[in-house]
Design a protein around this motif. Sequence first.
Motif, PDB file in Angstrom:
ATOM      1  N   SER A   2       9.344  30.094  17.606  1.00 18.68           N
ATOM      2  CA  SER A   2       7.956  29.659  17.551  1.00 18.68           C
ATOM      3  C   SER A   2       7.311  30.057  16.240  1.00 18.68           C
ATOM      4  N   ARG A 130      -0.604  30.021  20.153  1.00 20.66           N
ATOM      5  CA  ARG A 130      -0.674  28.669  19.604  1.00 20.66           C
ATOM      6  C   ARG A 130      -0.012  27.624  20.494  1.00 20.66           C
ATOM      7  N   GLU A 131       1.227  27.894  20.892  1.00 22.50           N
ATOM      8  CA  GLU A 131       1.938  26.898  21.675  1.00 22.50           C
ATOM      9  C   GLU A 131       1.252  26.656  23.017  1.00 22.50           C
ATOM     10  N   ARG A 132       0.732  27.705  23.638  1.00 25.87           N
ATOM     11  CA  ARG A 132       0.026  27.530  24.918  1.00 25.87           C
ATOM     12  C   ARG A 132      -1.213  26.672  24.733  1.00 25.87           C
ATOM     13  N   LEU A 134      -1.770  24.418  22.359  1.00 27.94           N
ATOM     14  CA  LEU A 134      -1.389  23.045  22.069  1.00 27.94           C
ATOM     15  C   LEU A 134      -0.877  22.327  23.308  1.00 27.94           C
ATOM     16  N   ARG A 135      -0.174  23.027  24.182  1.00 30.95           N
ATOM     17  CA  ARG A 135       0.244  22.397  25.445  1.00 30.95           C
ATOM     18  C   ARG A 135      -0.962  22.008  26.280  1.00 30.95           C
ATOM     19  N   VAL A 149      -0.157  17.030  15.170  1.00 26.32           N
ATOM     20  CA  VAL A 149      -0.064  18.449  14.826  1.00 26.32           C
ATOM     21  C   VAL A 149       0.566  18.569  13.448  1.00 26.32           C
ATOM     22  N   GLU A 173       9.587  22.939  16.196  1.00 20.87           N
ATOM     23  CA  GLU A 173       8.198  23.086  16.622  1.00 20.87           C
ATOM     24  C   GLU A 173       7.917  22.251  17.862  1.00 20.87           C
ATOM     25  N   LEU A 177       6.813  23.458  21.907  1.00 24.45           N
ATOM     26  CA  LEU A 177       5.633  23.058  22.666  1.00 24.45           C
ATOM     27  C   LEU A 177       5.951  22.835  24.143  1.00 24.45           C
ATOM     28  N   LEU A 179       6.708  20.141  25.846  1.00 26.24           N
ATOM     29  CA  LEU A 179       6.106  18.969  26.470  1.00 26.24           C
ATOM     30  C   LEU A 179       7.163  18.168  27.234  1.00 26.24           C
TER      31      LEU A 179
END
Length: 218
Positions: A2, A130-132, A134-135, A149, A173, A177, A179
């Motif tokens: 990450s 960050r990843e949380r 963006l999700r 992004v 990246e 995420l 997704l």
Amino acid sequence: MSISEHRHHQAEDVDPAEYWERRYQERQRVWSGRANPVLVDVVEPLPSGTALDLGCGEGADAVWLARRGWRVTAADVAATALERASGHAAEAGVADRIDFQRHDLARTLPDGPFDLVTAQFFQSNVELPRERILRAVAEQVAPGGLLLVVTHATVPPWSWHPHEDAVPTPEEELAALGLALDEWHTERLDTPARQVTGPDGRTATVTDNVIALRRRAR
């Protein structure tokens, strides 16, 4: 791996709002005042709609979007940044098209859905999940809408947060995420180069990681 694992000189015990307030108050202008080039390239051909500008800073992207007919929700943690952004929107004559909202994005987010969610260089050298985040904002992209992004892959030597190690590829990246990719169509996944000029007039070539995903209609 990450982005958070590539954060340097991290001050994990610093409150993000205090950190960013201090940074904005140290200078009259932190950013260039120009819209980010990848945003312009990707979004300019699109019909306008509703947009979320995540970490809007001093508002250049939000103003650019509003000038092109978008109705923008612009979120940032720093009150000083939002005050400047609001002033720039008023000067541009688009204040009525932008809703500036203060959020600690690790705790609260603006309400969607949005036809566009843009996160331009949504990176920090203080603690940021960050990843949380963006999700979570990806869930607010409307069917048929776009998630864009853009992150630093390399930065110039005068940067305040130079990467000393390798950073993730766009593919890495995107994987971070987490997704459900069957719900998205990948429109762009690359690392373009651009020229930048530093405060002392020096120039350098930098690269960015770009992820542009279109949410499939349900």
